[in-house]
Scaffold this motif. Structure first.
Motif, PDB file in Angstrom:
ATOM      1  N   MET A 187      71.161 -26.260  96.430  1.00 37.96           N
ATOM      2  CA  MET A 187      70.018 -27.120  96.758  1.00 37.96           C
ATOM      3  C   MET A 187      69.751 -27.048  98.255  1.00 37.96           C
ATOM      4  SD  MET A 187      69.370 -31.152  95.904  1.00 37.96           S
ATOM      5  CE  MET A 187      69.077 -30.819  94.182  1.00 37.96           C
ATOM      6  N   GLY A 188      68.474 -26.833  98.633  1.00 40.15           N
ATOM      7  CA  GLY A 188      68.125 -26.659 100.023  1.00 40.15           C
ATOM      8  C   GLY A 188      67.871 -27.965 100.755  1.00 40.15           C
ATOM      9  N   GLN A 189      67.654 -27.831 102.058  1.00 36.78           N
ATOM     10  CA  GLN A 189      67.450 -28.996 102.906  1.00 36.78           C
ATOM     11  C   GLN A 189      66.240 -29.816 102.470  1.00 36.78           C
ATOM     12  OE1 GLN A 189      69.407 -30.028 105.286  1.00 36.78           O
ATOM     13  NE2 GLN A 189      68.156 -31.628 106.225  1.00 36.78           N
ATOM     14  N   LEU A 190      65.154 -29.141 102.074  1.00 27.69           N
ATOM     15  CA  LEU A 190      63.946 -29.867 101.656  1.00 27.69           C
ATOM     16  C   LEU A 190      64.232 -30.740 100.442  1.00 27.69           C
ATOM     17  CD1 LEU A 190      60.934 -30.424 102.020  1.00 27.69           C
ATOM     18  CD2 LEU A 190      60.467 -28.417 100.595  1.00 27.69           C
ATOM     19  N   GLU A 191      65.007 -30.234  99.484  1.00 32.36           N
ATOM     20  CA  GLU A 191      65.332 -31.016  98.291  1.00 32.36           C
ATOM     21  C   GLU A 191      66.185 -32.226  98.657  1.00 32.36           C
ATOM     22  OE1 GLU A 191      65.294 -27.702  98.413  1.00 32.36           O
ATOM     23  OE2 GLU A 191      63.501 -27.566  97.142  1.00 32.36           O
ATOM     24  N   PHE A 192      67.127 -32.049  99.575  1.00 34.17           N
ATOM     25  CA  PHE A 192      67.916 -33.180 100.044  1.00 34.17           C
ATOM     26  C   PHE A 192      67.007 -34.253 100.657  1.00 34.17           C
ATOM     27  CE2 PHE A 192      71.637 -30.154 100.361  1.00 34.17           C
ATOM     28  CZ  PHE A 192      72.436 -30.828  99.468  1.00 34.17           C
ATOM     29  N   MET A 193      66.054 -33.815 101.458  1.00 34.23           N
ATOM     30  CA  MET A 193      65.131 -34.746 102.106  1.00 34.23           C
ATOM     31  C   MET A 193      64.304 -35.513 101.073  1.00 34.23           C
ATOM     32  SD  MET A 193      63.916 -32.281 105.260  1.00 34.23           S
ATOM     33  CE  MET A 193      62.617 -33.368 105.773  1.00 34.23           C
ATOM     34  N   LYS A 194      63.831 -34.798 100.032  1.00 31.93           N
ATOM     35  CA  LYS A 194      63.019 -35.445  98.998  1.00 31.93           C
ATOM     36  C   LYS A 194      63.808 -36.526  98.266  1.00 31.93           C
ATOM     37  CE  LYS A 194      59.815 -31.644  97.962  1.00 31.93           C
ATOM     38  NZ  LYS A 194      59.383 -30.661  96.927  1.00 31.93           N
ATOM     39  N   ILE A 195      65.069 -36.240  97.974  1.00 28.93           N
ATOM     40  CA  ILE A 195      65.909 -37.226  97.299  1.00 28.93           C
ATOM     41  C   ILE A 195      66.116 -38.441  98.192  1.00 28.93           C
ATOM     42  CG2 ILE A 195      68.252 -37.676  96.461  1.00 28.93           C
ATOM     43  CD1 ILE A 195      68.298 -34.760  95.462  1.00 28.93           C
ATOM     44  N   PHE A 196      66.384 -38.200  99.457  1.00 30.27           N
ATOM     45  CA  PHE A 196      66.583 -39.307 100.398  1.00 30.27           C
ATOM     46  C   PHE A 196      65.331 -40.174 100.497  1.00 30.27           C
ATOM     47  CE2 PHE A 196      65.985 -40.718 104.866  1.00 30.27           C
ATOM     48  CZ  PHE A 196      66.973 -41.686 104.896  1.00 30.27           C
ATOM     49  N   VAL A 197      64.182 -39.565 100.644  1.00 28.12           N
ATOM     50  CA  VAL A 197      62.920 -40.317 100.740  1.00 28.12           C
ATOM     51  C   VAL A 197      62.666 -41.111  99.466  1.00 28.12           C
ATOM     52  CG1 VAL A 197      60.403 -40.073 100.849  1.00 28.12           C
ATOM     53  CG2 VAL A 197      61.856 -38.823 102.462  1.00 28.12           C
ATOM     54  N   ARG A 198      62.935 -40.530  98.309  1.00 26.15           N
ATOM     55  CA  ARG A 198      62.733 -41.241  97.053  1.00 26.15           C
ATOM     56  C   ARG A 198      63.649 -42.447  96.941  1.00 26.15           C
ATOM     57  NH1 ARG A 198      59.414 -42.430  95.699  1.00 26.15           N
ATOM     58  NH2 ARG A 198      58.371 -40.463  95.306  1.00 26.15           N
ATOM     59  N   VAL A 199      64.899 -42.331  97.394  1.00 25.44           N
ATOM     60  CA  VAL A 199      65.819 -43.470  97.364  1.00 25.44           C
ATOM     61  C   VAL A 199      65.298 -44.590  98.257  1.00 25.44           C
ATOM     62  CG1 VAL A 199      68.131 -44.264  98.022  1.00 25.44           C
ATOM     63  CG2 VAL A 199      67.859 -42.121  96.762  1.00 25.44           C
ATOM     64  N   VAL A 200      64.831 -44.248  99.442  1.00 28.41           N
ATOM     65  CA  VAL A 200      64.314 -45.258 100.368  1.00 28.41           C
ATOM     66  C   VAL A 200      63.107 -45.976  99.759  1.00 28.41           C
ATOM     67  CG1 VAL A 200      63.236 -45.642 102.615  1.00 28.41           C
ATOM     68  CG2 VAL A 200      65.172 -44.045 102.405  1.00 28.41           C
ATOM     69  N   GLU A 201      62.180 -45.223  99.176  1.00 32.10           N
ATOM     70  CA  GLU A 201      60.950 -45.820  98.660  1.00 32.10           C
ATOM     71  C   GLU A 201      61.166 -46.561  97.351  1.00 32.10           C
ATOM     72  OE1 GLU A 201      57.987 -42.751  98.627  1.00 32.10           O
ATOM     73  OE2 GLU A 201      57.783 -42.783 100.813  1.00 32.10           O
ATOM     74  N   ALA A 202      62.122 -46.122  96.545  1.00 37.69           N
ATOM     75  CA  ALA A 202      62.422 -46.816  95.291  1.00 37.69           C
ATOM     76  C   ALA A 202      63.231 -48.089  95.538  1.00 37.69           C
ATOM     77  CB  ALA A 202      63.172 -45.898  94.339  1.00 37.69           C
ATOM     78  N   GLY A 203      64.007 -48.109  96.624  1.00 40.52           N
ATOM     79  CA  GLY A 203      64.772 -49.298  96.960  1.00 40.52           C
ATOM     80  C   GLY A 203      66.216 -49.258  96.508  1.00 40.52           C
TER      81      GLY A 203
END
Length: 300
Positions: free
Chosen positions: A1-17
């Motif tokens: 899994m690349g850096q962009l995918e890691f970033m997407k998961i992190f952003v989704r966790v932040v926005e989902a709460g």
């Protein structure tokens, strides 16, 4: 899994709460999401989230990373869309929240046409009169009527919403001549629950008039109140998109037409900090083209 995918998961966790909600929205297991977050923090050499069993909060480094990451993700995905959208068939799940009355009576024909044009779209709809949490519940788009106060949402205005005071001919005959709008305070008001107050402000050529109404009964269903009004139980103040057929067939009669409730609007809304997929953009553009002016429910 690349850096962009890691970033997407992190952003989704932040926005989902929470990690649990983010995992549901990403169709991943909770343990897999937690593992990716730990790997990201390890790669960066700093803690991004303070995590407990029930919630998570951003560290200072996490807040900085989130703000930069979401902009970078949006820029990359917009670039990808610009390159591929001209040749790409719209497909996949589209989760939409719609108001019950307006959705069933006025939006269904448009969604029918949209799905015929894009048969590979998998539409998931929720008809409700309450406001959903778009980020937490993973909605792509919602149609909302009224004032918008949530700064985390973007909106595009689709329709104007006008209101009308109406009563049945029998009720009008029962209460006698109506010559002054202040008389409404002595009549039976069939109150729509989406109105927070029984005090209504009207615009008139002579100025603004405010009337305190006497609520006789209330409901969150405009159709139910319309039926009560037709049966002579009182008067209603409802959107014309609910009343237009009764006005046309004269089972309800407009009252004090020269007094206007300020125009409301219907909006297509979507999360402000989320990349807007081409299928969502296509639906918004389609609905924008569907509504003519004046709206057919305002012609009676």
């Amino acid at each position: 899994m690349g850096q962009l995918e890691f970033m997407k998961i992190f952003v989704r966790v932040v926005e989902a709460g929470t990690i649990t909600l983010a995992a549901e929205q990403l169709s991943m297991t909770k343990s897999a999401v937690s593992k990716r977050l730990s790997e990201l923090e390890s790669n960066l050499g700093t803690k991004l989230l303070n995590r407990t069993t029930r919630s998570s909060s951003l560290t200072e480094a996490g807040n900085n990373y989130y703000n930069r990451a979401k902009d970078l993700i949006l820029e990359i995905e917009e670039l990808n869309q610009d390159i591929t959208s001209s040749n790409k068939t719209l497909e996949g799940k589209l989760k939409v929240a719609l108001p019950l009355s307006f959705g069933i009576n006025h939006l269904l024909p448009f969604f029918n046409a949209f799905l015929k044009a894009h048969p590979r779209i998998q539409l998931e709809t929720n008809f409700c009169e309450y406001q959903v949490d778009m980020v937490e519940q993973g909605y792509d788009l919602a149609f909302r009527i009224g004032n918008l106060s949530d700064s985390t949402l973007q909106a595009r205005k689709l329709v104007n919403i006008e209101h009308c005071i109406c009563a049945s001919p029998d009720y009008i005959n029962e209460v006698g001549p109506l010559n002054d709008i202040k008389q409404l305070s002595k009549l039976k008001y069939l109150k729509y629950d989406n109105r927070p107050s029984e005090q209504i402000t009207f615009n008139h050529k002579s100025g603004v008039r405010t009337v305190l109404l006497n609520s006789y009964t209330s409901s969150n269903s405009g159709e139910f109140l319309t039926s009560l009004a037709k049966a002579g139980h009182g008067f209603v103040i409802l959107p014309t998109f609910i009343l237009w057929k009764e006005i046309k067939n004269k089972s309800l009669v407009p009252l004090f037409s020269e007094y206007k409730i300020p125009t409301m609007h219907g909006y297509a809304i979507y999360p402000a900090n989320r990349y807007l997929p081409s299928k969502v953009r296509a639906l918004i553009d389609f609905l924008t083209q569907c509504f003519g002016t004046p709206h057919y429910w305002d012609v009676y």
